[in-house]
Scaffold this motif. Sequence first.
Motif, PDB file in Angstrom:
ATOM      1  N   ALA A   1      49.701 -25.857  31.686  1.00 52.66           N
ATOM      2  CA  ALA A   1      49.230 -25.740  33.072  1.00 52.66           C
ATOM      3  C   ALA A   1      47.734 -25.473  33.122  1.00 52.66           C
ATOM      4  N   ALA A   2      47.236 -24.767  32.127  1.00 53.57           N
ATOM      5  CA  ALA A   2      45.807 -24.431  32.096  1.00 53.57           C
ATOM      6  C   ALA A   2      44.961 -25.585  31.600  1.00 53.57           C
ATOM      7  N   GLY A   3      45.588 -26.536  30.896  1.00 49.92           N
ATOM      8  CA  GLY A   3      44.821 -27.597  30.287  1.00 49.92           C
ATOM      9  C   GLY A   3      43.892 -27.070  29.216  1.00 49.92           C
ATOM     10  N   GLY A   4      44.347 -26.028  28.508  1.00 52.97           N
ATOM     11  CA  GLY A   4      43.479 -25.376  27.529  1.00 52.97           C
ATOM     12  C   GLY A   4      44.141 -25.202  26.182  1.00 52.97           C
ATOM     13  N   ASP A   5      43.653 -24.245  25.428  1.00 50.48           N
ATOM     14  CA  ASP A   5      44.161 -23.954  24.090  1.00 50.48           C
ATOM     15  C   ASP A   5      44.732 -22.541  24.050  1.00 50.48           C
ATOM     16  N   MET A   6      45.593 -22.295  23.057  1.00 52.54           N
ATOM     17  CA  MET A   6      46.269 -21.007  22.956  1.00 52.54           C
ATOM     18  C   MET A   6      46.172 -20.474  21.537  1.00 52.54           C
ATOM     19  N   THR A   7      45.987 -19.169  21.433  1.00 49.80           N
ATOM     20  CA  THR A   7      46.083 -18.481  20.147  1.00 49.80           C
ATOM     21  C   THR A   7      47.022 -17.292  20.312  1.00 49.80           C
ATOM     22  N   THR A   8      47.654 -16.888  19.221  1.00 46.71           N
ATOM     23  CA  THR A   8      48.530 -15.716  19.262  1.00 46.71           C
ATOM     24  C   THR A   8      48.228 -14.813  18.079  1.00 46.71           C
ATOM     25  N   GLU A   9      48.322 -13.510  18.324  1.00 49.70           N
ATOM     26  CA  GLU A   9      48.152 -12.499  17.291  1.00 49.70           C
ATOM     27  C   GLU A   9      49.195 -11.411  17.513  1.00 49.70           C
ATOM     28  N   THR A  10      49.616 -10.782  16.433  1.00 49.24           N
ATOM     29  CA  THR A  10      50.566  -9.674  16.521  1.00 49.24           C
ATOM     30  C   THR A  10      49.914  -8.419  15.958  1.00 49.24           C
ATOM     31  N   PHE A  11      50.017  -7.335  16.714  1.00 51.81           N
ATOM     32  CA  PHE A  11      49.444  -6.053  16.320  1.00 51.81           C
ATOM     33  C   PHE A  11      50.532  -4.985  16.316  1.00 51.81           C
ATOM     34  N   GLU A  12      50.322  -3.978  15.508  1.00 49.81           N
ATOM     35  CA  GLU A  12      51.098  -2.748  15.631  1.00 49.81           C
ATOM     36  C   GLU A  12      50.336  -1.793  16.537  1.00 49.81           C
ATOM     37  N   VAL A  13      51.028  -1.204  17.503  1.00 55.01           N
ATOM     38  CA  VAL A  13      50.417  -0.166  18.329  1.00 55.01           C
ATOM     39  C   VAL A  13      50.546   1.127  17.531  1.00 55.01           C
ATOM     40  N   ALA A  14      49.471   1.444  16.795  1.00 57.76           N
ATOM     41  CA  ALA A  14      49.522   2.542  15.836  1.00 57.76           C
ATOM     42  C   ALA A  14      49.300   3.899  16.481  1.00 57.76           C
ATOM     43  N   ALA A  15      48.658   3.920  17.644  1.00 60.59           N
ATOM     44  CA  ALA A  15      48.450   5.169  18.389  1.00 60.59           C
ATOM     45  C   ALA A  15      48.299   4.799  19.856  1.00 60.59           C
ATOM     46  N   GLU A  16      48.850   5.607  20.730  1.00 62.33           N
ATOM     47  CA  GLU A  16      48.762   5.308  22.158  1.00 62.33           C
ATOM     48  C   GLU A  16      48.651   6.594  22.962  1.00 62.33           C
ATOM     49  N   LEU A  17      47.943   6.468  24.074  1.00 63.43           N
ATOM     50  CA  LEU A  17      47.770   7.574  25.016  1.00 63.43           C
ATOM     51  C   LEU A  17      48.038   7.020  26.405  1.00 63.43           C
ATOM     52  N   ARG A  18      48.949   7.644  27.157  1.00 64.01           N
ATOM     53  CA  ARG A  18      49.269   7.168  28.499  1.00 64.01           C
ATOM     54  C   ARG A  18      49.178   8.350  29.460  1.00 64.01           C
ATOM     55  N   CYS A  19      48.215   8.254  30.369  1.00 64.32           N
ATOM     56  CA  CYS A  19      47.961   9.339  31.321  1.00 64.32           C
ATOM     57  C   CYS A  19      48.400   8.990  32.734  1.00 64.32           C
ATOM     58  N   ALA A  20      48.355   7.711  33.091  1.00 65.65           N
ATOM     59  CA  ALA A  20      48.697   7.290  34.449  1.00 65.65           C
ATOM     60  C   ALA A  20      49.142   5.836  34.417  1.00 65.65           C
ATOM     61  N   GLU A  21      49.877   5.447  35.426  1.00 64.41           N
ATOM     62  CA  GLU A  21      50.317   4.062  35.518  1.00 64.41           C
ATOM     63  C   GLU A  21      49.117   3.150  35.771  1.00 64.41           C
ATOM     64  N   LEU A  22      49.079   2.038  35.063  1.00 64.39           N
ATOM     65  CA  LEU A  22      48.002   1.065  35.243  1.00 64.39           C
ATOM     66  C   LEU A  22      48.306   0.222  36.478  1.00 64.39           C
ATOM     67  N   PRO A  23      47.450   0.263  37.517  1.00 66.73           N
ATOM     68  CA  PRO A  23      47.727  -0.477  38.750  1.00 66.73           C
ATOM     69  C   PRO A  23      47.309  -1.940  38.648  1.00 66.73           C
ATOM     70  N   SER A  24      47.680  -2.709  39.655  1.00 67.47           N
ATOM     71  CA  SER A  24      47.312  -4.127  39.677  1.00 67.47           C
ATOM     72  C   SER A  24      45.814  -4.332  39.847  1.00 67.47           C
ATOM     73  N   SER A  25      45.100  -3.295  40.258  1.00 69.64           N
ATOM     74  CA  SER A  25      43.638  -3.360  40.366  1.00 69.64           C
ATOM     75  C   SER A  25      42.955  -2.908  39.076  1.00 69.64           C
ATOM     76  N   GLY A  26      43.742  -2.682  38.035  1.00 62.14           N
ATOM     77  CA  GLY A  26      43.221  -2.103  36.812  1.00 62.14           C
ATOM     78  C   GLY A  26      42.349  -3.039  35.997  1.00 62.14           C
ATOM     79  N   VAL A  27      41.684  -2.440  35.019  1.00 60.98           N
ATOM     80  CA  VAL A  27      40.772  -3.167  34.133  1.00 60.98           C
ATOM     81  C   VAL A  27      40.999  -2.695  32.708  1.00 60.98           C
ATOM     82  N   LEU A  28      40.961  -3.633  31.763  1.00 63.23           N
ATOM     83  CA  LEU A  28      41.023  -3.305  30.342  1.00 63.23           C
ATOM     84  C   LEU A  28      39.652  -3.543  29.718  1.00 63.23           C
ATOM     85  N   ARG A  29      39.236  -2.606  28.888  1.00 60.06           N
ATOM     86  CA  ARG A  29      38.044  -2.804  28.071  1.00 60.06           C
ATOM     87  C   ARG A  29      38.448  -2.673  26.606  1.00 60.06           C
TER      88      ARG A  29
END
Length: 206
Positions: free
Chosen positions: A78-106
């Motif tokens: 649908a995008a007319g583009g290319d795809m790559t995939t990677e698999t990671f282990e989530v080795a450490a995580e911190l969750r303080c609040a629900e991520l909203p639909s207005s959220g941003v990842l850095r």
Amino acid sequence: MYVRVTSIYCDQAPGVHQAMDSLERVDRPAVEAARGNRGLMTVVDREAGVLVAASYWDEPGLASQASLTQARGAATEAAGGDMTTETFEVAAELRCAELPSSGVLRVFRARSADAPSDLPARVEWVIFPQLATLNDFCAAELRLAQDGRRPELVTMWSSAAAATAGAPEVWRLLSTSKELEARFDPAEEYAVIGPCTPAELGTPRS
């Protein structure tokens, strides 16, 4: 827990919107219905024309089911583009609040693959307590790639403004902490399309 990161690269703006629609209509139902799935997060860098679908799993092999591969392929077509995939282990995580639909990842990437073997413990001890004090901070994940590539620290914020406001402190922590014995550089920023809630991540589907 593991995360399968599928990145779709679109050449033109219309492809971004078509792929976003396909990810939410086709890929999300397929992923969330699959055995061992803990949720799906979709994000986009509209300026760069990149979409990312991050699906969370009890075991890494569960992300490669045929139905899921077909769903990702449909979004890429649908995008007319290319795809790559990677698999990671989530080795450490911190969750303080629900991520909203207005959220941003850095995303921050380690400068070298030669990080200390106990990096997850160091991040939990040195970085996470400081991140938890920042305004409108939602979550963070330290992701370790199975192929030995550089570790990634993904920080999640309630909005672009919150991410910008917190950036100086995050950068200070990552660039000056001697206890980490690893240095991270800023990489990408993504806007959330469909968030994955902490409840989903904490409750595997049977």
